[in-house]
Write a protein that holds these residues in place. Structure first.
Motif, mmCIF file in Angstrom:
data_model
loop_
_atom_site.group_PDB
_atom_site.id
_atom_site.type_symbol
_atom_site.label_atom_id
_atom_site.label_comp_id
_atom_site.label_asym_id
_atom_site.label_seq_id
_atom_site.Cartn_x
_atom_site.Cartn_y
_atom_site.Cartn_z
ATOM 1 N N ALA A 1 -11.904 -4.418 -2.653
ATOM 2 C CA ALA A 1 -10.587 -4.676 -3.228
ATOM 3 C C ALA A 1 -10.022 -3.418 -3.862
ATOM 4 N N ALA A 2 -10.867 -2.684 -4.588
ATOM 5 C CA ALA A 2 -10.400 -1.451 -5.228
ATOM 6 C C ALA A 2 -9.955 -0.428 -4.184
ATOM 7 N N VAL A 3 -10.704 -0.307 -3.101
ATOM 8 C CA VAL A 3 -10.341 0.642 -2.046
ATOM 9 C C VAL A 3 -9.020 0.242 -1.402
ATOM 10 N N PHE A 4 -8.863 -1.023 -1.056
ATOM 11 C CA PHE A 4 -7.615 -1.487 -0.445
ATOM 12 C C PHE A 4 -6.428 -1.295 -1.389
ATOM 13 N N LEU A 5 -6.612 -1.638 -2.661
ATOM 14 C CA LEU A 5 -5.510 -1.514 -3.614
ATOM 15 C C LEU A 5 -5.129 -0.056 -3.855
ATOM 16 N N LEU A 6 -6.111 0.813 -3.994
ATOM 17 C CA LEU A 6 -5.813 2.227 -4.193
ATOM 18 C C LEU A 6 -5.140 2.843 -2.970
ATOM 19 N N PHE A 7 -5.655 2.523 -1.787
ATOM 20 C CA PHE A 7 -5.061 3.062 -0.570
ATOM 21 C C PHE A 7 -3.636 2.555 -0.386
ATOM 22 N N GLY A 8 -3.426 1.258 -0.573
ATOM 23 C CA GLY A 8 -2.087 0.692 -0.404
ATOM 24 C C GLY A 8 -1.087 1.280 -1.379
ATOM 25 N N THR A 9 -1.507 1.432 -2.626
ATOM 26 C CA THR A 9 -0.622 2.013 -3.636
ATOM 27 C C THR A 9 -0.292 3.462 -3.298
ATOM 28 N N ALA A 10 -1.301 4.229 -2.931
ATOM 29 C CA ALA A 10 -1.084 5.635 -2.595
ATOM 30 C C ALA A 10 -0.197 5.771 -1.359
ATOM 31 N N THR B 1 4.752 7.426 0.976
ATOM 32 C CA THR B 1 5.828 7.143 1.928
ATOM 33 C C THR B 1 7.179 7.157 1.230
ATOM 34 N N GLY B 2 7.247 6.560 0.056
ATOM 35 C CA GLY B 2 8.498 6.558 -0.695
ATOM 36 C C GLY B 2 8.944 7.955 -1.085
ATOM 37 N N ALA B 3 7.999 8.768 -1.517
ATOM 38 C CA ALA B 3 8.339 10.141 -1.914
ATOM 39 C C ALA B 3 8.802 10.961 -0.712
ATOM 40 N N ALA C 1 12.795 6.424 11.676
ATOM 41 C CA ALA C 1 13.153 5.006 11.809
ATOM 42 C C ALA C 1 11.963 4.149 12.223
ATOM 43 N N VAL C 2 10.947 4.771 12.807
ATOM 44 C CA VAL C 2 9.742 4.047 13.207
ATOM 45 C C VAL C 2 8.631 4.252 12.178
ATOM 46 N N ALA C 3 8.483 5.483 11.701
ATOM 47 C CA ALA C 3 7.359 5.833 10.838
ATOM 48 C C ALA C 3 7.447 5.173 9.461
ATOM 49 N N VAL C 4 8.620 5.161 8.863
ATOM 50 C CA VAL C 4 8.746 4.626 7.502
ATOM 51 C C VAL C 4 8.437 3.130 7.459
ATOM 52 N N ALA D 1 10.083 9.801 2.157
ATOM 53 C CA ALA D 1 11.349 9.267 2.666
ATOM 54 C C ALA D 1 12.512 9.663 1.758
ATOM 55 N N ARG D 2 12.273 9.673 0.451
ATOM 56 C CA ARG D 2 13.325 10.039 -0.491
ATOM 57 C C ARG D 2 13.738 11.501 -0.320
ATOM 58 N N LYS D 3 12.778 12.368 -0.016
ATOM 59 C CA LYS D 3 13.081 13.787 0.194
ATOM 60 C C LYS D 3 13.648 14.063 1.584
ATOM 61 N N GLY D 4 13.529 13.109 2.477
ATOM 62 C CA GLY D 4 13.978 13.313 3.848
ATOM 63 C C GLY D 4 12.949 14.043 4.692
ATOM 64 N N ALA D 5 11.737 14.160 4.181
ATOM 65 C CA ALA D 5 10.648 14.819 4.914
ATOM 66 C C ALA D 5 10.029 13.824 5.897
ATOM 67 N N PRO D 6 9.436 14.335 6.963
ATOM 68 C CA PRO D 6 8.819 13.411 7.924
ATOM 69 C C PRO D 6 7.614 12.692 7.315
ATOM 70 N N VAL D 7 7.512 11.427 7.630
ATOM 71 C CA VAL D 7 6.384 10.626 7.150
ATOM 72 C C VAL D 7 5.186 10.819 8.077
#
Length: 65
Positions: free
Chosen positions: A10-19, A24-26, A41-44, A28-34
């Motif tokens: 659970a800790a591994v899944f939660l840490l990975f998902g949060t990270a 991805t948000g950071a 449009a596919v990656a994000v 996408a916000r900068k306009g850098a490729p994910v």
């Protein structure tokens, strides 16, 4: 006896998902490729779904205790 591995998973899944969601948000916000070589449009959305699925798996593991 089986709660140790469940808590670890659970800790591994939660840490990975949060990270993944934060990264991805950071990006996408900068306009850098994910993902290199993939259209944003596919990656994000794919990265967001993977992050959300990881968080859901982490919550599921904790709920099984």
């Amino acid at each position: 006896m089986e709660s140790g591995p469940a808590i670890f998973a659970a800790a591994v899944f939660l840490l990975f998902g949060t990270a993944l969601l934060a990264w991805t948000g950071a990006r996408a916000r900068k306009g850098a490729p994910v993902a290199e070589g993939v259209r944003p449009a596919v990656a994000v959305p794919l990265a967001l779904v993977a992050g959300a699925a990881s968080l859901a798996l982490g919550v599921w593991c904790l709920a099984r205790l």
